[in-house]
Design a protein around this motif. Structure first.
Motif, mmCIF file in Angstrom:
data_model
loop_
_atom_site.group_PDB
_atom_site.id
_atom_site.type_symbol
_atom_site.label_atom_id
_atom_site.label_comp_id
_atom_site.label_asym_id
_atom_site.label_seq_id
_atom_site.Cartn_x
_atom_site.Cartn_y
_atom_site.Cartn_z
ATOM 1 N N GLY A 74 -17.894 4.800 -35.270
ATOM 2 C CA GLY A 74 -17.242 6.096 -35.093
ATOM 3 C C GLY A 74 -16.361 6.091 -33.859
ATOM 4 O O GLY A 74 -15.221 6.559 -33.888
ATOM 5 N N ASN B 143 -16.856 14.168 -50.047
ATOM 6 C CA ASN B 143 -16.067 14.333 -48.831
ATOM 7 C C ASN B 143 -15.039 15.458 -48.933
ATOM 8 O O ASN B 143 -14.689 16.083 -47.928
ATOM 9 C CB ASN B 143 -15.375 13.001 -48.509
ATOM 10 N N LYS B 148 -16.668 19.213 -41.878
ATOM 11 C CA LYS B 148 -16.802 18.462 -40.622
ATOM 12 C C LYS B 148 -17.532 19.237 -39.531
ATOM 13 O O LYS B 148 -17.213 19.152 -38.357
ATOM 14 C CB LYS B 148 -15.423 18.007 -40.135
ATOM 15 N N ARG B 150 -20.648 18.774 -38.741
ATOM 16 C CA ARG B 150 -21.500 17.777 -38.080
ATOM 17 C C ARG B 150 -22.984 18.142 -38.004
ATOM 18 O O ARG B 150 -23.733 17.516 -37.261
ATOM 19 C CB ARG B 150 -21.005 17.454 -36.659
ATOM 20 N N PRO B 167 -19.150 10.850 -37.426
ATOM 21 C CA PRO B 167 -17.720 10.987 -37.730
ATOM 22 C C PRO B 167 -17.003 9.640 -37.574
ATOM 23 O O PRO B 167 -17.161 8.965 -36.566
ATOM 24 C CB PRO B 167 -17.231 11.981 -36.667
ATOM 25 N N THR B 174 -10.617 12.386 -40.142
ATOM 26 C CA THR B 174 -12.037 12.141 -39.862
ATOM 27 C C THR B 174 -12.869 12.287 -41.140
ATOM 28 O O THR B 174 -12.679 13.223 -41.904
ATOM 29 C CB THR B 174 -12.569 13.149 -38.824
ATOM 30 N N ILE B 176 -16.939 12.336 -42.250
ATOM 31 C CA ILE B 176 -18.327 12.287 -41.796
ATOM 32 C C ILE B 176 -19.071 11.403 -42.789
ATOM 33 O O ILE B 176 -19.203 11.752 -43.965
ATOM 34 C CB ILE B 176 -18.964 13.687 -41.775
ATOM 35 N N THR B 181 -16.915 4.480 -43.250
ATOM 36 C CA THR B 181 -16.850 5.328 -44.457
ATOM 37 C C THR B 181 -17.320 4.622 -45.733
ATOM 38 O O THR B 181 -16.928 4.969 -46.825
ATOM 39 C CB THR B 181 -15.436 5.908 -44.704
#
Lengths: 180, 590
Positions: A74, B143, B148, B150, B167, B174, B176, B181
Motif C-alpha cells: 500500500g 470494488n 473507500k 477503510r 489501500p 485507490t 481497498i 489489488t
C-alpha cells in the motif's frame, strides 16, 4: 526444448546480488526496524541499494517491520518514487508540478520520451534510462526542472534534452571502460 | 472536565473527548460512514462534518477533540448542505447497482442519502473500475461499490491482526484490497467476514447459498436437514426489527419448519458433543503431561472457530499440535447427521443435504475443506448466515413476528445450556469446565450459577484459575493442580496470547479462542450493525437462554448419552475419531 544462451548474462549476476542484499536486509535496515515511521525510509534505502523493490524484498520488510504485506505494498503503490520494476542506471524524473508545468515541463517530457523512445514508467532496452514524472522537487524558481539520479537540472529546454542525456550515457560508458 | 456548547446546550465533557463522542452522549447522532467505536478516527468519509464557531472550515467530528468553551453546531444549514454535497460526491463515484444490491435493505450510504433529502446526483462522476472478486468460498468483493471508508482495513488489521486489506495506490485510483489489488484467495485471509459486517455499502458481502438451499428443499429426492448455531437465536430477531438481544428460538424453529426443512435440528446438540470430546481430550493431555510425563502440546486451544483455525494455520503453524483435534460443532453435526441420523431414518448420505445457519462467514469456508467428508460425501452442504436466513424467511412470505413457538426435532435437537453459551466469548471454556470439573470431582463446578464470570465479558484476554481438590479416586493425579485457563476473542487478542506463549509467559492449560469480538454473537454473518452495545445485549440473551433451561451441562444431555450408547461408544473412541476429529496443516502465507 532448444537450449538458448541467456540474453542477459549480466542479469544473472544482478539477481544474485539482489538476493544477497535481501538476505542482509535485517542488518541493513537495523536503524529503522521497530521505530515509528521507519517503513518509508527503509523502503527508500532498499530501493537505493537494489535499484527497485523486488517482491521478496517487500515481503522481507513486511516481516521485519511486523506489518501486513498489504500495508507495505500500500505504501509502495502510494508513492510514485517507489518502483517495483527494475530501473535503468539513470532515473530521469521530469517535474510536472504547477510551476514546471506552466513553464514547459510537459514539452520537456515529450522531448525526453521521443529521445529515449520510451513512455513514462518504462526503461530503455539497454537499461540505461528509466523515465518517471514527479510532482514538485521543491525547485519551482528554476522551472522547468528535471532530475537525473540525484542531479537537478534547471530551466531545461526541450531542444537540449538529447545533449543532456547523452552526457550521462557517455559518463557511464567511460566508467565501464575504466572497470574493464 | 471542560465546558463546551453543542447545538446551544452547555455541557461538560472529559478533556480529550471528540465532538462525535460528546454528541452521542447528548443523544445527538452525527452521521459517519467510516468511524468505528473504540478505534482511532480516520476522517476518511467526511460525512461527520460539523460547524465549530471561529473555525474557518467545517471540521470532522470524529477527529476533532473538543477544546474548552468550543461552540459546535452539528446540524446547522451549512452543515447539512456540506454533508449533502459530500454524499452526492460519494454517490457520483459509487456504482451501486442499488435496486438489486445485497445491501439494498441496510445500506448506510443509501440511508444517509435519504436522510439528507438527496433526490438526484448532480455530478457525472467517473466510476471506479468494476472488479468483482469471487475467488474465496465465503466472501465476495465488489470494488465498484467501495466508497473507500477503510472500516474493513481497520477491522482486518487492528481487530483481527490479519491485514489482508489495505489501500493500494493513490487518489481516485485507490483500491481497498489485498496487496497489489490481487484477489482475496491470493493472500492469508481467514474469511471471518468482519469486513463484510462493517462495510457501510455492498462492497464486501458473503457468498450467498440461498438459491442452492431452495433448490435442495424443492428436490423431492433429498432429505434436507438444518442446524442452527447457538448465536442465531439471539440475533435473528434483528432481521425482523426486534431489539438486539431478543431471543427468538421458538419462532426460528417454526420458520425453519415452514421453509420446508425435513429436520430442524440444533448445532447445540453437537456443541454438547464437542464438550464430551474436547473435555476428554483435555484430560488425556493433562494425564500424559502429569502422570506419563510424556511430551504433550499444552495449552490446548479450542477449535470451534474456523477463522481462528485458518489463522493458526497461516500464522502460527508451530502451535497446530496445541489445537484440539475436535472438529467444530458445525462439522460434527454434518458428520453425525449423515451417519448416525441417516442410518436411523434409512437415508443414504448422498441423499441427505445438511444446511447450517451460522453467524459466521468462515463456516462457508470450513464446510468445503477437503477433509470435512467423514460421511463419504461433503458433511455440511450449504451454510447460510443469519442474514441469509432472515432473507429466506422473507422470500417465503413468512410473517416471522406472528409465528408460534416450535420445538427442535429429535434426536439432534436436544441440547444443554452449556451448548447455548458457545455463542459467547468465554462460553466454550465455561461449558467445558462445567463438565470436566464434575467428571473428575463428582461435584458441580463451584462457581455462582455455574458462570465463570472471570472469563465472560468483552475484555480482550481473560484469565481464570481453578484449583482441583477432593477429586474422585481415578482422577487423583490431578489433585491440587491449579488449572489455568485463558479466553481470547478477536484474533489480535489471540495473537497476544500466542506471542506470550512464544516468550514462555503463558502458563495456561486450556485456552479458548473465538475469531470475532464478543464471540459468535458478534460473527461476520450476523445482522448489521454490531457494536459493543449490541454484543452485550446478545451475550445477555444467550446467558438467559442457558439459565432458563434445567439441563445446563453437556454430559447430562440424554440424547448425548444415547448417541454414545448406540453409536459412538465412548468419547475419544475409534468412531469418534473418524467422525468428530480432524487434523490441521500449515498454510503458506502466499
Amino acid at each position: 526444448m532448444a537450449t538458448t544462451t541467456c540474453a542477459c548474462q549480466a542479469g544473472v549476476g544482478e539477481a544474485e546480488a539482489e538476493a544477497a542484499l535481501i538476505a542482509r536486509l535485517d542488518e541493513l535496515l537495523a536503524d529503522y526496524i521497530g521505530k515509528p515511521g521507519g517503513l518509508i525510509p527503509a523502503l527508500q534505502l532498499t530501493q537505493k541499494l537494489i535499484g527497485y523493490l523486488p517482491d521478496e524484498a517487500m515481503r522481507r520488510i513486511s516481516e521485519l517491520f511486523d506489518k501486513p504485506y498489504s500495508e507495505v505494498t500500500g505504501v509502495v503503490t502510494f508513492y510514485s518514487f517507489f518502483s517495483t520494476q527494475p530501473r535503468g542506471k539513470c532515473l530521469v524524473r521530469v517535474c510536472l508540478g504547477t510551476a514546471c508545468y506552466v513553464r514547459g515541463g510537459k514539452e520537456v517530457l515529450e522531448a525526453i520520451k521521443k529521445h529515449l523512445a520510451i513512455e513514462v514508467g518504462q526503461t530503455t532496452a539497454d537499461r540505461n534510462f528509466s523515465l518517471e514524472v514527479g510532482r514538485c522537487f521543491g525547485a519551482c524558481g528554476l522551472a522547468p526542472v528535471i532530475m537525473v539520479n540525484d542531479d537537478v537540472h534547471q530551466r531545461v529546454k526541450p531542444a537540449r534534452v538529447g545533449e543532456l542525456l547523452k552526457a550521462y550515457a557517455a559518463a557511464d560508458e567511460a566508467a565501464q571502460a575504466e572497470v574493464a | 472536565m471542560i465546558e463546551v456548547t453543542l447545538n446551544g446546550e452547555k455541557t461538560t465533557v472529559p478533556a480529550g473527548t471528540t465532538i462525535l463522542e460528546a454528541a452521542r452522549g447528548l443523544g445527538i447522532r452525527i452521521p459517519t460512514l467510516c468511524h468505528l467505536e473504540g478505534k482511532p478516527p480516520l476522517g476518511a468519509c467526511r460525512v461527520c462534518l460539523v460547524e465549530v464557531e471561529g473555525a474557518r472550515t467545517l471540521m470532522a467530528a470524529c477527529a476533532t477533540v473538543l477544546a474548552p468553551n468550543m461552540v459546535v453546531k452539528t446540524h446547522s444549514g451549512r452543515v447539512r448542505a456540506a454533508r449533502r454535497q459530500v454524499v452526492q460526491l460519494l454517490l457520483s463515484e459509487h456504482d451501486g447497482d442499488c435496486q438489486v444490491c445485497d445491501r439494498n435493505e441496510d445500506c448506510e450510504l443509501r440511508e444517509l442519502a435519504h436522510e439528507l433529502g438527496i433526490e438526484r446526483v448532480p455530478y457525472e462522476g467517473v466510476r471506479a473500475k468494476a472488479a468483482r472478486d469471487e475467488s474465496t468460498p465465503a466472501l465476495i468483493r465488489d470494488n465498484a461499490k467501495c466508497i473507500k471508508c477503510r472500516r474493513c482495513v481497520t477491522v482486518c488489521g487492528e481487530m483481527q491482526g490479519v491485514g489482508a486489506l489495505f489501500p493500494q495506490g493513490r487518489g481516485f485510483d485507490t483500491v481497498i484490497g489485498p496487496a497489489f489489488t490481487q484477489d482475496l484467495d491470493g493472500v492469508a485471509c481467514v474469511q471471518c467476514g468482519q469486513c463484510a459486517a462493517v462495510c457501510p455499502v455492498g462492497a464486501i458481502t458473503e457468498r450467498s447459498h440461498i438459491d442452492e438451499v431452495w433448490k435442495a428443499i424443492e428436490d423431492p429426492t433429498k432429505v434436507v436437514v438444518v442446524q442452527t448455531a447457538p448465536a442465531i437465536r439471539a440475533a435473528l430477531g434483528e432481521c425482523f426489527d426486534y431489539e438486539p438481544g431478543t431471543l427468538v428460538t421458538g419462532k426460528m424453529v417454526t420458520a425453519l419448519r415452514r421453509l420446508g426443512f425435513d429436520g430442524v435440528f440444533d448445532t447445540n446438540f453437537t456443541a454438547d458433543l464437542t464438550i464430551m470430546e474436547e473435555g476428554t481430550e483435555l484430560l488425556l493431555r493433562l494425564k500424559k503431561a502429569l502422570v506419563e510425563k510424556e511430551p504433550v502440546a499444552l495449552p490446548m486451544f479450542t477449535s470451534c472457530s474456523p477463522g481462528w483455525i485458518k489463522f493458526a494455520e497461516y500464522y502460527y503453524p508451530q502451535y497446530l499440535p496445541n489445537l484440539s483435534s475436535c472438529k467444530s460443532p458445525q462439522q460434527m453435526f454434518g458428520a453425525v447427521a449423515k451417519t448416525y441420523y441417516a442410518q436411523k431414518i434409512g437415508c443414504k448420505p448422498e441423499n441427505m443435504v445438511v444446511v447450517s445457519v451460522m453467524p459466521c462467514t468462515a463456516k462457508k469456508f470450513e464446510a468445503q475443506r477437503p477433509e470435512m467428508n467423514s460421511s463419504g460425501v461433503q458433511d455440511v452442504d450449504y451454510v447460510l448466515t443469519t442474514r441469509e436466513l432472515g432473507r429466506m424467511i422473507d422470500q417465503a412470505g413468512i410473517e416471522f413476528r406472528n409465528l408460534p413457538d416450535g420445538q427442535m426435532d429429535d434426536p439432534l435437537g436436544l441440547s444443554s445450556g452449556a451448548a447455548d453459551i458457545f455463542a459467547n466469548t468465554g462460553g466454550v471454556m465455561e461449558a467445558a469446565l462445567r463438565t470436566v470439573y464434575e467428571l473428575i470431582s463428582g461435584r458441580e463446578l463451584p462457581v455462582k450459577n455455574l458462570h465463570l464470570t472471570a472469563v465472560a465479558g468483552l475484555d480482550g484476554v481473560k484469565e481464570a484459575t481453578l484449583k482441583l481438590e477432593n477429586l474422585l479416586p481415578e482422577w487423583a493425579f490431578l489433585e491440587g493442580v491449579e488449572v489455568k485457563v485463558a479466553v481470547a476473542h478477536g484474533l489480535s487478542n489471540a495473537r497476544k496470547v500466542l506471542e506470550a506463549l512464544k516468550r514462555g509467559e503463558a502458563p495456561y492449560h486450556f485456552v479458548e479462542v473465538m475469531t470475532c469480538p464478543g464471540g459468535c454473537i458478534g460473527g461476520g454473518g450476523q445482522p448489521r450493525f454490531t457494536d459493543d452495545s449490541v454484543r452485550l445485549k446478545r451475550i445477555a440473551a444467550i446467558y438467559a437462554e442457558d439459565e432458563g433451561k434445567t439441563l445446563r451441562k453437556s454430559h447430562e444431555n440424554e440424547q448425548i448419552k444415547k448417541i454414545y450408547q448406540d453409536f459412538l461408544k465412548t468419547p475419544g473412541s475409534h468412531t469418534s475419531h473418524e467422525l468428530l476429529h480432524t487434523k490441521y496443516a500449515g498454510r503458506a502465507k502466499v
